[in-house]
Design a protein around this motif. Structure first.
Motif, mmCIF file in Angstrom:
data_model
loop_
_atom_site.group_PDB
_atom_site.id
_atom_site.type_symbol
_atom_site.label_atom_id
_atom_site.label_comp_id
_atom_site.label_asym_id
_atom_site.label_seq_id
_atom_site.Cartn_x
_atom_site.Cartn_y
_atom_site.Cartn_z
ATOM 1 N N ALA A 187 22.252 28.502 -27.567
ATOM 2 C CA ALA A 187 22.158 26.791 -27.277
ATOM 3 C C ALA A 187 20.660 26.725 -26.990
ATOM 4 N N THR A 188 19.994 27.720 -26.072
ATOM 5 C CA THR A 188 18.397 27.835 -26.089
ATOM 6 C C THR A 188 17.645 27.726 -27.091
ATOM 7 N N ILE A 189 18.371 28.962 -27.827
ATOM 8 C CA ILE A 189 16.592 28.866 -28.918
ATOM 9 C C ILE A 189 17.072 27.243 -30.044
ATOM 10 N N ALA A 190 18.537 27.114 -29.947
ATOM 11 C CA ALA A 190 18.729 25.379 -30.728
ATOM 12 C C ALA A 190 17.599 24.618 -30.022
ATOM 13 N N ALA A 191 18.348 24.614 -28.735
ATOM 14 C CA ALA A 191 17.366 22.678 -27.916
ATOM 15 C C ALA A 191 15.762 23.171 -28.252
ATOM 16 N N GLY A 192 15.222 24.074 -28.369
ATOM 17 C CA GLY A 192 13.282 24.601 -28.041
ATOM 18 C C GLY A 192 13.445 25.219 -29.275
ATOM 19 N N ARG A 193 14.404 24.411 -30.289
ATOM 20 C CA ARG A 193 13.904 25.278 -32.203
ATOM 21 C C ARG A 193 12.532 24.788 -32.582
ATOM 22 N N ASP A 194 12.077 23.777 -32.462
ATOM 23 C CA ASP A 194 10.822 23.126 -32.669
ATOM 24 C C ASP A 194 9.792 23.666 -32.297
ATOM 25 N N ARG A 195 9.377 24.488 -31.395
ATOM 26 C CA ARG A 195 9.595 24.547 -30.230
ATOM 27 C C ARG A 195 8.959 26.794 -30.354
ATOM 28 N N PHE A 196 9.948 26.963 -30.372
ATOM 29 C CA PHE A 196 10.239 28.930 -30.742
ATOM 30 C C PHE A 196 9.185 29.614 -31.543
ATOM 31 N N LYS A 197 8.763 30.413 -30.764
ATOM 32 C CA LYS A 197 7.263 31.274 -31.583
ATOM 33 C C LYS A 197 8.581 32.653 -31.640
ATOM 34 N N ILE A 198 8.167 32.964 -33.091
ATOM 35 C CA ILE A 198 8.601 34.394 -33.653
ATOM 36 C C ILE A 198 7.337 35.025 -33.306
ATOM 37 N N THR A 199 8.331 36.153 -32.369
ATOM 38 C CA THR A 199 6.426 37.175 -32.022
ATOM 39 C C THR A 199 7.416 38.530 -31.691
ATOM 40 N N THR A 200 7.720 40.033 -31.297
ATOM 41 C CA THR A 200 7.469 41.043 -31.189
ATOM 42 C C THR A 200 8.574 40.888 -30.082
ATOM 43 N N PRO A 201 8.593 40.341 -29.552
ATOM 44 C CA PRO A 201 9.825 40.248 -28.125
ATOM 45 C C PRO A 201 11.275 39.607 -29.026
ATOM 46 N N SER A 202 10.635 38.692 -28.807
ATOM 47 C CA SER A 202 11.898 36.901 -29.748
ATOM 48 C C SER A 202 12.660 38.049 -31.210
ATOM 49 N N LEU A 203 12.145 39.378 -31.768
ATOM 50 C CA LEU A 203 12.859 40.088 -32.676
ATOM 51 C C LEU A 203 13.018 40.799 -32.333
ATOM 52 N N PHE A 204 13.106 41.575 -31.057
ATOM 53 C CA PHE A 204 14.089 42.457 -30.112
ATOM 54 C C PHE A 204 15.058 42.051 -29.939
ATOM 55 N N VAL A 205 14.952 40.735 -29.526
ATOM 56 C CA VAL A 205 15.702 39.288 -29.153
ATOM 57 C C VAL A 205 16.866 39.168 -29.773
ATOM 58 N N PHE A 206 16.720 39.222 -31.254
ATOM 59 C CA PHE A 206 17.476 38.578 -32.200
ATOM 60 C C PHE A 206 18.040 40.215 -33.198
ATOM 61 N N GLY A 207 17.567 41.201 -33.217
ATOM 62 C CA GLY A 207 18.366 42.098 -33.269
ATOM 63 C C GLY A 207 19.071 42.475 -32.240
ATOM 64 N N PHE A 208 18.610 42.183 -30.669
ATOM 65 C CA PHE A 208 19.598 43.152 -29.878
ATOM 66 C C PHE A 208 21.229 41.853 -30.049
ATOM 67 N N LEU A 209 21.232 40.740 -29.574
ATOM 68 C CA LEU A 209 22.090 39.871 -30.413
ATOM 69 C C LEU A 209 22.775 40.543 -31.512
ATOM 70 N N PHE A 210 22.209 40.041 -32.693
ATOM 71 C CA PHE A 210 22.960 41.356 -34.558
ATOM 72 C C PHE A 210 24.063 42.626 -33.634
ATOM 73 N N ILE A 211 23.163 43.555 -33.110
ATOM 74 C CA ILE A 211 22.989 44.583 -33.144
ATOM 75 C C ILE A 211 24.612 44.667 -31.849
ATOM 76 N N PHE A 212 24.386 44.089 -30.935
ATOM 77 C CA PHE A 212 25.024 43.813 -29.344
ATOM 78 C C PHE A 212 26.785 42.729 -29.916
ATOM 79 N N VAL A 213 26.068 41.978 -30.800
ATOM 80 C CA VAL A 213 28.128 41.468 -31.504
ATOM 81 C C VAL A 213 28.849 42.229 -32.097
ATOM 82 N N ILE A 214 28.011 43.273 -32.805
ATOM 83 C CA ILE A 214 28.868 44.543 -33.229
ATOM 84 C C ILE A 214 29.469 44.738 -32.878
ATOM 85 N N GLY A 215 28.925 45.465 -31.592
ATOM 86 C CA GLY A 215 29.433 46.289 -31.070
ATOM 87 C C GLY A 215 30.899 45.690 -29.534
#
Length: 847
Positions: free
Chosen positions: A353-381
């Motif tokens: 929801a936070t990402i969606a709320a700030g989608r127009d301003r969201f920065k794709i950076t190395t930290p945010s890539l690891f966050v997305f990777g975390f979300l994908f892997i952790f949800v599977i786990g």
């Protein structure tokens, strides 16, 4: 003690006197050369702590590559069975005990004071002691693999495999004493974190304004306080059985090997969430910054953190579904195992929801890539976690590689990926340079692709029947191709970690801050500009003060807030009330020194020498450790000599308090909670062994309990110890005067505690009860062991208190040392009285 207030308005517009900044730099200067071992600054020792934890991560990773090479194809002889079992055990032990929890504690040491705008945590030498003890003990433990002394019973060390009959030699003892000692180090860090989070927040930062990472670290530390005593007690029982033959786990004498599993997993499953909750909170700090919007559902996230910590203590039997436990237990623990997905889901939807709320301003950076990777892997786990929470499915996959895949998805996805996001996100806070964004993206994709390539096929091999914990397997089972893919993926993952290490080497320059708040974050850690953290300690009015108070950074740097100087001439920080964050007093902290380093070294030597049965040198090191602790803490209770000091903003705060306001009182209360958790674990073990063997509890022909008169005499001594300390409290003399009754009563109180334990042991011995004959007898004597340890500690603290009294450093005003000793005395007496009822009354009741 209430502060004297004036109506001055913050921030102050009055220019600060010249030279204050230089004075702060001198007071908080980092030691150089060999004296770096004496450092206590949170950033210095925190970075060292993190570096050591990451080193263990790399070493355990190398062991993982060796295992994957062995398993790449069937009938492989790359590694022999005994060496593989040692590598397997050390890999799991290192990842869980030497990397995961220490890495989180290291982040707490580094980030918490900065996020709370504190100059340091309240017990800087305790943090340093914990770190050095961990480093020395951890390195010695890991090096055992090079001399064929590493344990080979798995990182879970299940009896009866690890009993002396099946694991002779010292290999298992290195695990038991080494890991038990390292867990004690973790508890020391937890005490620091609890007190630091509750008492050293900046003025105005009430609990509902704390950063989520501070909330997570508070829950993390509380979980350590209640979970780690279980594994410490379990390792104590197993080591005593191995060394002295007390049969806690030997079925022939009334013991039960499943008791170990209950103790180990009561610690082991909460530990998953102990490392996940702070990692999730780090994600909750990074996502709002990248989205440029406050976190959606802050209060729900706090509730989710608390609920996850609470539910995690009801999941330990999740690991024991296939051990033959009753069906009612299966249903209950299966339900709890699925319920815990709810608070985890709250956090996941909050991030989305936070990402969606700030989608127009969201920065794709190395930290945010690891966050997305975390979300994908952790949800599977998490999804596979719900699957294994269903008992019938767990029966099929429990000892297969499906479970290996599941817990790696949870642990690596839930902790390692957020940790790498943290490295890239917070590096500018401690380094002159940011880590490379270009290399960081390569690191992410190599790690993400490598991880999924390595571990996703394990779900399939597990469903195909490949058992876990095997060193080889026959070719032709259909597992070779999938195992080869997993091995290739492991090396791709390792390539990503190697590239990260190269990036660290090229870019990380600790000791100097990089670009000021490069991500545009809203939390206080980005105010830190020097070795002393912030130039002044701000007044906080919101959760994102840097966003809501645009001039805050400039005002803090100009010294317009609290404590812009060093009013006592030394290291200080402000102590605030635990709920509302109102200023209460100023802590005067001690700086660098050798005493805590030698205390850690000698304590480590004590445990390690005991492991190889060198008792006399071990005892000598134990004595030297105690003397080092005496030197270390001698400077802590400095007394009220400085009086109230002006901290700015119209506040004059005292520099010395006692009682429940004191941070030392809070630390002792937390330590008593640790002791209580350990004792509750003992009571559970006592009752569990009675439950599984009621017909031999006590065994036929066992000596009867001692007479009621002996128990009454021991109880009278325990009560007398409390009376002695209560009376001594009233007789403490005024400053610069003496009252011989006060020290005499302290000595009598400590002697009564020790005497009560001796009387109890002697009473059982006189009846003919021998600890080696049955688990019942062993458990009876363990009660005396646990109370005796505390009584011995009280005796040591009393000796220290008497030394301070006779040197004029303890009186009715300067009384923190006395209060700490008295609190532990009262707790020990209460525990001893309960123990007398348990071991003397219980056999009579069931008889």
């Amino acid at each position: 003690m209430d502060a004297d207030r004036s109506p001055a308005k913050l921030p102050s517009e009055t220019p600060r006197p010249a030279g204050e900044r230089e004075e702060l730099q001198r007071i908080w200067a980092r030691p150089s050369g060999w004296r770096m071992f004496t450092a206590v600054n949170n950033t210095d020792i925190g970075l060292f702590y993190m570096g050591a934890a990451f080193l263990f991560f790399l070493l355990a990773g190398v062991l993982a590559l060796l295992m994957r090479t062995q398993l790449a194809r069937g009938d492989n002889s790359f590694i022999g069975q005994n060496l593989y079992n040692q590598i397997f055990t050390v890999h799991g032990t290192t990842m869980m005990f030497l990397f995961a929890v220490p890495a989180i504690e290291a982040l707490g040491v580094i980030l918490l004071p900065q996020m709370l705008a504190a100059r340091d945590l309240p017990f800087p030498r305790l943090s340093a002691f914990a770190i050095w003890a961990y480093v020395i003990g951890g390195l010695v433990f890991f090096l055992t693999i090079f001399v064929d002394l590493a344990p080979n019973g798995g990182w879970f060390m299940y009896p009866p495999l690890t009993l002396t009959e099946f694991s002779p030699g010292d290999n298992a003892d290195f695990w038991l004493l080494g890991i038990g000692f390292i867990e004690i180090s973790a508890i020391a860090g937890a005490i620091e974190i609890v007190v630091g989070t509750l008492r050293t927040r900046p003025p105005g930062m009430s609990l509902d304004k704390m950063p989520l990472f501070a909330w997570a670290m508070l829950i993390f530390a509380a979980m350590i306080v209640f979970a780690f005593p279980a594994v410490i007690f379990g390792t104590l029982l197993l080591e005593i059985e191995r060394s002295f033959g007390w049969p806690f786990f030997t079925a022939a004498k009334g013991g039960d090997a499943l008791l170990w599993q209950h103790l180990f997993w009561f610690f082991g499953h909460p530990e998953v969430y102990i490392i996940f909750l702070p990692a999730a909170a780090l994600v909750s700090m990074i996502v709002p910054t990248m989205a440029r919007t406050p976190l959606v559902g802050y209060r729900l996230n706090v509730v989710a953190l608390i609920a996850t910590g609470f539910f995690s203590f009801g999941l330990w039997v999740h690991h024991m579904f296939s051990t033959g436990i009753p069906a009612l237990s299966l249903g209950f623990f299966s339900a709890v195992s699925m319920t815990i997905a709810i608070p985890s889901g709250i956090q996941v939807f909050s991030w989305i929801a936070t990402i969606a709320a700030g989608r127009d301003r969201f920065k794709i950076t190395t930290p945010s890539l690891f966050v997305f990777g975390f979300l994908f892997i952790f949800v599977i786990g998490g999804l596979t976690g719900v699957m294994v929470a269903v008992a019938p499915f767990d029966f099929q996959v429990h000892d297969t590689y499906f479970v290996v895949a599941h817990f790696h998805y949870v642990l690596v996805g839930g902790m390692v990926f957020p940790l790498f996001a943290t490295y890239y996100y917070w590096a500018p806070m401690v380094s002159r340079n940011m880590l490379s964004e270009k290399r960081g993206r390569w690191v992410f994709w190599l790690m993400f692709i490598g991880f999924n390539t390595a571990f996703f096929p394990m779900h399939i091999t597990g469903l195909m029947g490949m058992p876990r914990r095997v060193w080889t397997y026959p070719s032709g089972m259909g597992w070779d191709a999938l195992n080869m893919i997993s091995t290739v993926g492991a090396f791709i993952l390792a390539a990503g970690v190697l590239l990260f290490v190269i990036d660290l080497f090229l870019r990380l320059r600790p000791g100097e801050q990089g670009p000021e708040n490069p991500w545009g974050a809203g939390t206080l850690e980005w105010l830190a500009t020097d070795v002393y953290s912030t130039r002044s300690i701000p007044h906080v009015a919101s959760r994102e003060p840097l966003w809501d108070q645009p001039n805050l950074a400039a005002d803090v740097e100009a010294g317009a807030y609290y404590l812009p100087n060093a009013p006592t001439g030394g290291r200080e920080t402000i102590v605030t009330s635990p709920i509302e964050g109102d200023p209460q007093y100023v802590i005067r902290m001690i700086g660098p020194g050798w005493a805590h380093f030698f205390a850690a070294a000698f304590t480590a030597a004590f445990f390690l020498l005991l492991t190889i049965k060198l008792v006399t040198p071990a005892l000598l090191c134990g004595v030297l450790a105690i003397l080092s602790c005496f030197v270390w803490v001698w400077e802590l209770d400095r007394g009220p000599g400085k009086g109230p000091v002006d901290i700015g903003g119209g506040f004059r705060l005292p520099t010395y308090v006692t009682g429940p306001t004191s941070h030392a009182w809070w630390a002792m209360v937390v330590l008593m909670l640790v002791a209580g958790s350990l004792y509750i674990t003992y009571v559970f073990s006592y009752l569990y062994l009675w439950t599984v063997n009621p017909q031999v509890w006590p065994p036929t022909g066992s000596p009867p309990p001692p007479s009621v008169e002996w128990a009454a005499f021991s109880a009278a001594l325990l009560i007398a110890s409390v009376v002695a300390f209560v009376t001594a409290d009233r007789l403490l003399p005024a400053p610069q005067s003496m009252n011989p009754w006060a020290p005499a009563l302290m000595l009598i109180g400590a002697a009564c505690l020790v005497g009560a334990v001796v009387v109890e042991i002697d009473a059982h011995w006189q009846t003919g009860l021998r600890a080696t004959e049955s688990s019942y007898a062993a458990m009876v004597y363990m009660e005396s062991v646990l109370t005796g340890e505390l009584a011995f500690t009280v005796a040591i603290m009393t000796a220290y208190g008497l030394a301070r009294y006779f040197t004029g450093k303890m009186d009715c005003v300067r009384r923190v040392t006395f209060e700490s000793t008295a609190l532990l005395t009262y707790y020990t007496a209460a525990q001893g009285l309960f123990g007398l009822l348990l071991v003397n009354g219980f056999p009579r009741i069931i008889g």
